[in-house]
Design a protein around this motif. Structure first.
Motif, PDB file in Angstrom:
ATOM      1  N   PRO A   1       0.885  -1.108  -0.053  1.00 55.58           N
ATOM      2  CA  PRO A   1      -0.111   0.024  -0.119  1.00 55.58           C
ATOM      3  C   PRO A   1       0.642   1.349  -0.063  1.00 55.58           C
ATOM      4  CG  PRO A   1       0.017  -0.879   2.228  1.00 55.58           C
ATOM      5  CD  PRO A   1       0.677  -1.808   1.286  1.00 55.58           C
ATOM      6  N   LEU A   2       0.183   2.290  -0.462  1.00 55.43           N
ATOM      7  CA  LEU A   2       0.705   3.653  -0.561  1.00 55.43           C
ATOM      8  C   LEU A   2      -0.332   4.726  -0.025  1.00 55.43           C
ATOM      9  CD1 LEU A   2       3.268   5.569  -1.353  1.00 55.43           C
ATOM     10  CD2 LEU A   2       2.126   5.596  -3.646  1.00 55.43           C
ATOM     11  N   ALA A   3      -0.127   5.677   0.921  1.00 58.79           N
ATOM     12  CA  ALA A   3      -1.159   6.608   0.861  1.00 58.79           C
ATOM     13  C   ALA A   3      -0.582   7.907   0.231  1.00 58.79           C
ATOM     14  CB  ALA A   3      -1.254   7.071   2.666  1.00 58.79           C
ATOM     15  N   GLN A   4      -1.666   8.487  -0.460  1.00 60.45           N
ATOM     16  CA  GLN A   4      -1.310   9.689  -1.460  1.00 60.45           C
ATOM     17  C   GLN A   4      -2.291  10.738  -1.351  1.00 60.45           C
ATOM     18  OE1 GLN A   4      -1.002   8.815  -5.422  1.00 60.45           O
ATOM     19  NE2 GLN A   4       0.661  10.423  -5.749  1.00 60.45           N
ATOM     20  N   LEU A   5      -1.667  11.989  -1.293  1.00 58.91           N
ATOM     21  CA  LEU A   5      -2.791  13.245  -1.301  1.00 58.91           C
ATOM     22  C   LEU A   5      -2.702  13.724  -2.755  1.00 58.91           C
ATOM     23  CD1 LEU A   5      -4.462  15.312   0.045  1.00 58.91           C
ATOM     24  CD2 LEU A   5      -2.384  16.737   0.277  1.00 58.91           C
ATOM     25  N   LEU A   6      -3.882  13.405  -3.400  1.00 56.38           N
ATOM     26  CA  LEU A   6      -4.114  13.958  -4.517  1.00 56.38           C
ATOM     27  C   LEU A   6      -4.047  15.604  -4.984  1.00 56.38           C
ATOM     28  CD1 LEU A   6      -6.232  10.950  -6.153  1.00 56.38           C
ATOM     29  CD2 LEU A   6      -3.593  11.136  -5.883  1.00 56.38           C
ATOM     30  N   GLY A   7      -4.047  15.985  -6.231  1.00 58.99           N
ATOM     31  CA  GLY A   7      -4.116  17.292  -6.508  1.00 58.99           C
ATOM     32  C   GLY A   7      -5.468  17.871  -6.304  1.00 58.99           C
TER      33      GLY A   7
END
Length: 826
Positions: A118-124
């Motif tokens: 898994p990867l946690a990411q903040l999108l634009g």
């Protein structure tokens, strides 16, 4: 030596790995942590994720990074704040985001257990997602913050329900402006029956959007194509949701459910002044948006003096309570249904009733829908489920019909099951608005010009003889010298013509009283205005209307046929206008005859769409002269402490100073012209943070000393803000096309409409001296003469008037002389 350097490198690497990063990241990989600290944030495009403080409590959330800096759009631990700045966010092997307090106890989690890498990411977009490191497909996200919104609905977010997973994305208000915990209000989509949005408080429905009709939610008339955002509604059997996308990536717009329950769309504006969030549109706008305000089988219309009225074929369930203004009990059928002989009555321009228990089939035509409803004796009404392309789909109701409101020129048709004894000829024709709008807009020139050219004046009525009766003296005899050429109708004849003033004959109501349709013995259709004992107007207005109308004969004025006086009864009998008032369709029409070509100069003082009636050929005629002022000789202006008229149409010098002249009516006419082309009323809803209406008028009440507010409140209501582009601003910026009503854009002649807007702005200038006369307006509308540049539009600004004797006089006990009407339909 080499071993020493190696140890140094290892130590530096360890320090870099475990210390909080001062560089903004956009993702948290497996086993990495995000610790509370000013520089420990995820950042991507316009948004950041990190820790922030409210009232000594710490929260993890997402906010705008640059423009609208600090505006929070989402809070993870809204109901479980941290007590100190030792919180930690980490991503687990199972793909869970865990928020830990200083004791390493989880206080919030994303709850997911299907991850591999898994990867946690903040999108634009401001969306925080958990995904597989090698899979960026949005359909494969393991978890996302957009599925768990707080009080903010963001672009690209799906707002609604997933029928397969039972996930429902909805808004909950904050408890207060500095407490993001769940407040009292919830706004969510209800998928039962035919889907619609509801706003609730403490398990009670406050507001309903109405069902989606293919173009918008039927109760949200301001939701229409615009330059800020595009939108769609999806109902494909797997998901039911609404979403929107911004037309310009540099623009900021969001929907927020406030702590008081207001659902508003806000846009970020800059320009010459400080940047701020400004109101673009609002969900619930007025009292008729209160859920089921009028009870079952009743409709609500704020333009009527009595907001609630029963649907055709129904009567109040509790007549005494209804007459006291308690409408919650609603209405019941006047006659029982007989399934074999019932018919259907069309009721137009509605927000469709509550559809939670409705049935629908998108494949049926309206004719097939009627057949299906007719065959089911439990079906009480039907309508198209989709209004596009002439209408399609079938929507059927069973049981009580509730939360219905009536609009002036929009809304949908509802076909109501009606007993055969209550069936009447359809009095609600649905005119082709796409044709009517441009025809009326372009035809303003010819119509006003016809008023100017038609200068014939006939004064047949001698009204002197009617005055003794109005004073309660002996009835006049037909043989008196002062016999009226204006016919006197007997009370019995009017009673017979109106079927004893029956509810079925009621056309509407206004400040004067009720208006009834009547049929005389010779078959002529008439409209009877009956002065109510509780009317806001009285004998003076009655005499004034007779005085005006008896002296005026013009094809663009409603014809007064006669009057009826018996005891306390006062009635005026007019020619019948089968197509109701102009505000039922769109807004328009003129005054030059009254100001210039009549032998007496007349100032109407209440020009509005509701006082322009349409005959069977849609010819407009001015009505309601109860507030008119007759000028004689060279008199051109006057002053009064009794301000009469309608909010949204009054000129500023009249609303504030009581000064009126022919230019006062010119201002009202200018408002109508701008309302024509925009398809929107100048006066809409009131909101303390939004200070412009259609004309660009501003509320300046906050600048006025406290002791002046009492009168200011009355005058200032003339300039209520409106969810609409501002005509003055758009004119100055060369963007007038954005003002046009999109309904009529397809078939209009743009140069004519642009010229009409320009002339409308000339009419609503601040100074009366700058406004053209009505004869000049007619000339400008009917020619290609070059138009002067309009000066600043009129708006309410306190002047030295407030400090003079007039202020003290009006604020004294005479304050009750102020008479201003609502937007009543005639």
């Amino acid at each position: 030596m080499h071993m020493g350097w190696l140890l140094v490198l290892i130590c530096c690497f360890c320090l870099l790995f475990f210390m909080p990063s001062s560089c903004p990241l956009d993702a948290i990989p497996l086993h990495q942590t995000l610790r509370d600290g000013d520089t420990s944030v995820l950042s991507n495009g316009q948004f950041e994720l990190g820790f922030f403080n409210f009232s000594s409590r710490r929260y993890l959330g997402i906010w705008y990074k640059s423009m609208a800096k600090g505006t929070i759009i989402w809070v993870a631990n809204r109901n479980t704040p941290l007590n100190n700045s030792l919180g930690t966010l980490k991503l687990t092997t199972q793909g869970n985001l865990l928020l830990l307090n200083s004791s390493d106890i989880p206080i919030w989690a994303s709850y997911n257990d299907t991850a591999r890498n898994p990867l946690a990411q903040l999108l634009g977009t401001g969306n925080l997602v958990i995904r597989e490191a090698n899979d960026e497909d949005p359909d494969h996200y393991l978890w996302q913050s957009f599925d768990h919104p707080g009080n903010t609905f963001m672009p690209t977010m799906k707002y609604g329900t997933n029928l397969d997973t039972d996930l429902n994305r909805y808004l909950t208000s904050w408890k207060s402006d500095d407490d993001p915990s769940e407040g009292a209000y919830i706004n969510k989509l209800d998928p039962s029956g035919f889907p619609q949005m509801f706003l609730g408080k403490d398990n009670q429905i406050v507001y309903r959007s109405g069902p989606w009709n293919g173009e918008r939610f039927s109760g949200m008339i301001n939701l229409k194509p615009n330059p800020i955002y595009s939108y769609e509604f999806v109902n494909d059997g797997k998901e039911i949701y609404y979403r929107y996308d911004l037309q310009n990536s540099l623009m900021l717009s969001r929907m927020v459910l406030h702590t008081n329950g207001d659902l508003e769309r806000l846009t970020w504006t800059g320009g010459d002044g400080p940047s701020s969030w400004t109101l673009y549109l609002k969900g619930q706008m007025d009292d008729c948006d209160k859920f089921s305000r009028c009870g079952p089988f009743a409709k609500c219309n704020t333009m009527n003096s009595q907001a609630c009225c029963c649907l055709h074929g129904f009567e109040p369930k509790d007549e005494p309570a209804w007459n006291r203004g308690n409408w919650s009990g609603g209405c019941v059928r006047r006659h029982k249904l007989d399934c074999g002989s019932d018919g259907f009555q069309r009721v137009s321009r509605l927000k469709l009733p509550d559809t939670r228990k409705a049935w629908y089939d998108g494949s049926l035509s309206l004719k097939e829908c009627k057949k299906k409803c007719s065959e089911n004796c439990s079906c009480v009404a039907y309508a198209n489920s989709d209004v596009r392309n002439g209408g399609s789909g079938c929507l059927m109701w069973f049981g009580d019909l509730s939360d219905i409101r009536e609009y002036a020129a929009t809304g949908q048709d509802l076909y109501l099951r009606t007993s055969v004894s209550d069936l009447t000829k359809d009095q609600n024709p649905r005119w082709p608005i796409k044709i009517l709008v441009p025809v009326l807009a372009i035809g303003v020139a010819l119509l006003v010009l016809s008023i100017v050219l038609h200068t014939k004046f006939r004064n047949k009525a001698k009204i002197k003889g009617i005055m003794p009766q109005l004073r309660g003296e002996e009835p006049m005899k037909e043989t008196e010298e002062n016999d009226l050429e204006l016919p006197m109708f007997s009370f019995e004849a009017i009673v017979n013509a109106t079927n004893n003033f029956s509810r079925e004959n009621k056309l509407g109501c206004g400040g004067f009283g009720l208006v009834y349709k009547g049929i005389l013995k010779d078959g002529e259709e008439v409209a009877v205005k009956r002065l109510s004992k509780n009317s806001r107007q009285g004998v003076d207005e009655f005499k004034n209307e007779i005085s005006c109308m008896a002296k005026l004969q013009h094809r663009n004025l409603v014809k007064l046929l006669g009057c009826c006086i018996k005891g306390e009864e006062r009635m005026l009998i007019y020619e019948f206008m089968p197509n109701r008032s102009l505000d039922s369709f769109i807004f328009a029409r003129g005054l030059a005859y009254l100001h210039h070509d009549s032998r007496l100069r007349i100032i109407h003082r209440d020009i509005k769409a509701a006082n322009i009636l349409l005959d069977q050929d849609l010819n407009p005629k001015i009505s309601d002269f109860g507030m008119a002022k007759i000028f004689g000789g060279e008199e051109t202006e006057a002053n009064t402490t009794r301000v009469v008229g309608t909010y949204g149409y009054m000129a500023p010098e009249y609303a504030v100073d009581g000064l009126f002249s022919p230019k006062t009516d010119v201002f009202s006419f200018g408002v109508l012209v701008l309302e024509i082309v925009s398809g929107t009323k100048n006066r809409g809803f009131n909101h303390p943070d939004h200070d412009h209406n259609l004309l660009g008028h501003q509320n300046r009440i906050s600048q006025i000393p406290l002791e002046q507010h009492r009168l200011t409140e009355v005058a200032n209501k003339n300039f209520l803000p409106l969810n609409n582009p501002k005509a003055w601003r758009l004119y100055k910026e060369g963007r007038l096309l954005e003002l046009l009503d999109p309904i009529g854009n397809e078939s209009c002649v743009l140069p004519e409409l642009i010229r009409s807007i320009h002339i409308g702005l000339l009419c609503v200038q601040q100074s009366p001296e700058d406004r053209p006369s009505m004869s000049m307006v007619a000339l400008l509308l009917g020619s290609s003469t070059e138009l002067p540049e309009p000066k600043q539009r009129g708006f309410f600004t306190p002047t030295k008037f407030w400090l003079g004797d007039a202020l003290r006089e009006i604020l004294d006990e005479s304050a009750n002389q102020i008479t201003i009407t609502g937007l009543d339909g005639r």
